[in-house]
Design an enzyme around this catalytic site. Structure first.
Site, PDB file in Angstrom:
ATOM      1  N   GLU A   9       0.832  -1.209   0.000  1.00  0.00           N
ATOM      2  CA  GLU A   9       0.000   0.000   0.000  1.00  0.00           C
ATOM      3  C   GLU A   9       0.865   1.256   0.000  1.00  0.00           C
ATOM      4  O   GLU A   9       0.578   2.232  -0.683  1.00  0.00           O
ATOM      5  CB  GLU A   9      -0.919   0.008   1.225  1.00  0.00           C
ATOM      6  CG  GLU A   9      -1.814   1.221   1.291  1.00  0.00           C
ATOM      7  CD  GLU A   9      -2.618   1.295   2.569  1.00  0.00           C
ATOM      8  OE1 GLU A   9      -3.218   2.360   2.794  1.00  0.00           O
ATOM      9  OE2 GLU A   9      -2.633   0.325   3.349  1.00  0.00           O
ATOM     10  N   TYR A  36      -1.216  31.597   4.754  1.00  0.00           N
ATOM     11  CA  TYR A  36      -1.822  30.293   4.507  1.00  0.00           C
ATOM     12  C   TYR A  36      -1.316  29.632   3.235  1.00  0.00           C
ATOM     13  O   TYR A  36      -1.275  28.405   3.147  1.00  0.00           O
ATOM     14  CB  TYR A  36      -3.347  30.351   4.540  1.00  0.00           C
ATOM     15  CG  TYR A  36      -3.993  31.390   3.664  1.00  0.00           C
ATOM     16  CD1 TYR A  36      -4.159  31.184   2.302  1.00  0.00           C
ATOM     17  CD2 TYR A  36      -4.458  32.578   4.211  1.00  0.00           C
ATOM     18  CE1 TYR A  36      -4.764  32.131   1.508  1.00  0.00           C
ATOM     19  CE2 TYR A  36      -5.073  33.534   3.415  1.00  0.00           C
ATOM     20  CZ  TYR A  36      -5.224  33.306   2.065  1.00  0.00           C
ATOM     21  OH  TYR A  36      -5.835  34.249   1.276  1.00  0.00           O
ATOM     22  N   ILE A  40      -1.338   7.333   9.311  1.00  0.00           N
ATOM     23  CA  ILE A  40      -1.798   8.711   9.111  1.00  0.00           C
ATOM     24  C   ILE A  40      -1.687   9.489  10.423  1.00  0.00           C
ATOM     25  O   ILE A  40      -1.548  10.701  10.406  1.00  0.00           O
ATOM     26  CB  ILE A  40      -3.215   8.789   8.499  1.00  0.00           C
ATOM     27  CG1 ILE A  40      -4.273   8.138   9.370  1.00  0.00           C
ATOM     28  CG2 ILE A  40      -3.229   8.200   7.110  1.00  0.00           C
ATOM     29  CD1 ILE A  40      -5.702   8.326   8.850  1.00  0.00           C
ATOM     30  N   GLU A  41      -1.716   8.799  11.540  1.00  0.00           N
ATOM     31  CA  GLU A  41      -1.537   9.450  12.837  1.00  0.00           C
ATOM     32  C   GLU A  41      -0.177  10.141  12.914  1.00  0.00           C
ATOM     33  O   GLU A  41      -0.057  11.261  13.418  1.00  0.00           O
ATOM     34  CB  GLU A  41      -1.660   8.429  13.975  1.00  0.00           C
ATOM     35  CG  GLU A  41      -3.043   7.859  14.155  1.00  0.00           C
ATOM     36  CD  GLU A  41      -3.335   6.608  13.341  1.00  0.00           C
ATOM     37  OE1 GLU A  41      -2.722   6.413  12.254  1.00  0.00           O
ATOM     38  OE2 GLU A  41      -4.196   5.820  13.784  1.00  0.00           O
ATOM     39  N   LYS A  55      -8.181   9.692   4.720  1.00  0.00           N
ATOM     40  CA  LYS A  55      -7.617   8.740   3.767  1.00  0.00           C
ATOM     41  C   LYS A  55      -8.759   7.868   3.249  1.00  0.00           C
ATOM     42  O   LYS A  55      -9.536   7.330   4.033  1.00  0.00           O
ATOM     43  CB  LYS A  55      -6.572   7.878   4.490  1.00  0.00           C
ATOM     44  CG  LYS A  55      -5.944   6.792   3.660  1.00  0.00           C
ATOM     45  CD  LYS A  55      -4.914   6.048   4.508  1.00  0.00           C
ATOM     46  CE  LYS A  55      -4.330   4.895   3.745  1.00  0.00           C
ATOM     47  NZ  LYS A  55      -3.319   4.187   4.534  1.00  0.00           N
TER      48      LYS A  55
END
Length: 118
Positions: free
Chosen positions: A24, A56, A75-76, A101
């Site tokens: 993945e 930004y 993803i954490e 995700k």
């Protein structure tokens, strides 16, 4: 006491290599981030001066760069790295990041949220 003013980036696209298992992570994926940055003074106190606020566009470019820098399993991990960057490099008083995700069948997305600072 006042609630801090906020600058928001919605659905920022982040190209990255992320996931478990290795297969993945081998391919590039697009994640989406909602970034809420809290500033330490009210907008009117900034007197229309870019140097008094958070740029930004610079934040968006930097977060995209961080996401693309290296592969990660979680993803954490990426969410925490992004929040740390906003606090340290852009001097936000606080930050909240929702990172999404699209990976699981029968779901729209999986998401994590980190909140740091005020």
């Amino acid at each position: 006491m006042f609630l801090p003013d906020e600058i928001r980036l919605s659905c920022l696209k982040l190209s990255t290599h992320i996931g478990v298992p290795d297969e993945e992570r081998a391919g590039s994926q697009i994640l989406e981030a909602d970034v809420v940055m809290r500033v330490s003074s009210r907008f009117e106190a900034m007197q229309d001066d870019l140097t008094a606020t958070i740029d930004y566009a610079a934040v968006a470019a930097r977060l995209q760069q961080i996401a693309a820098e290296k592969p990660r399993c979680l993803i954490e991990t990426l969410a925490a790295e992004l929040a740390d960057c906003v606090l340290k490099e852009f001097k936000a008083a606080g930050v909240s990041i929702d990172l999404r995700k699209r990976i699981l069948p029968d779901t729209d997305h999986v998401a994590v949220r980190v909140m740091r600072g005020v």
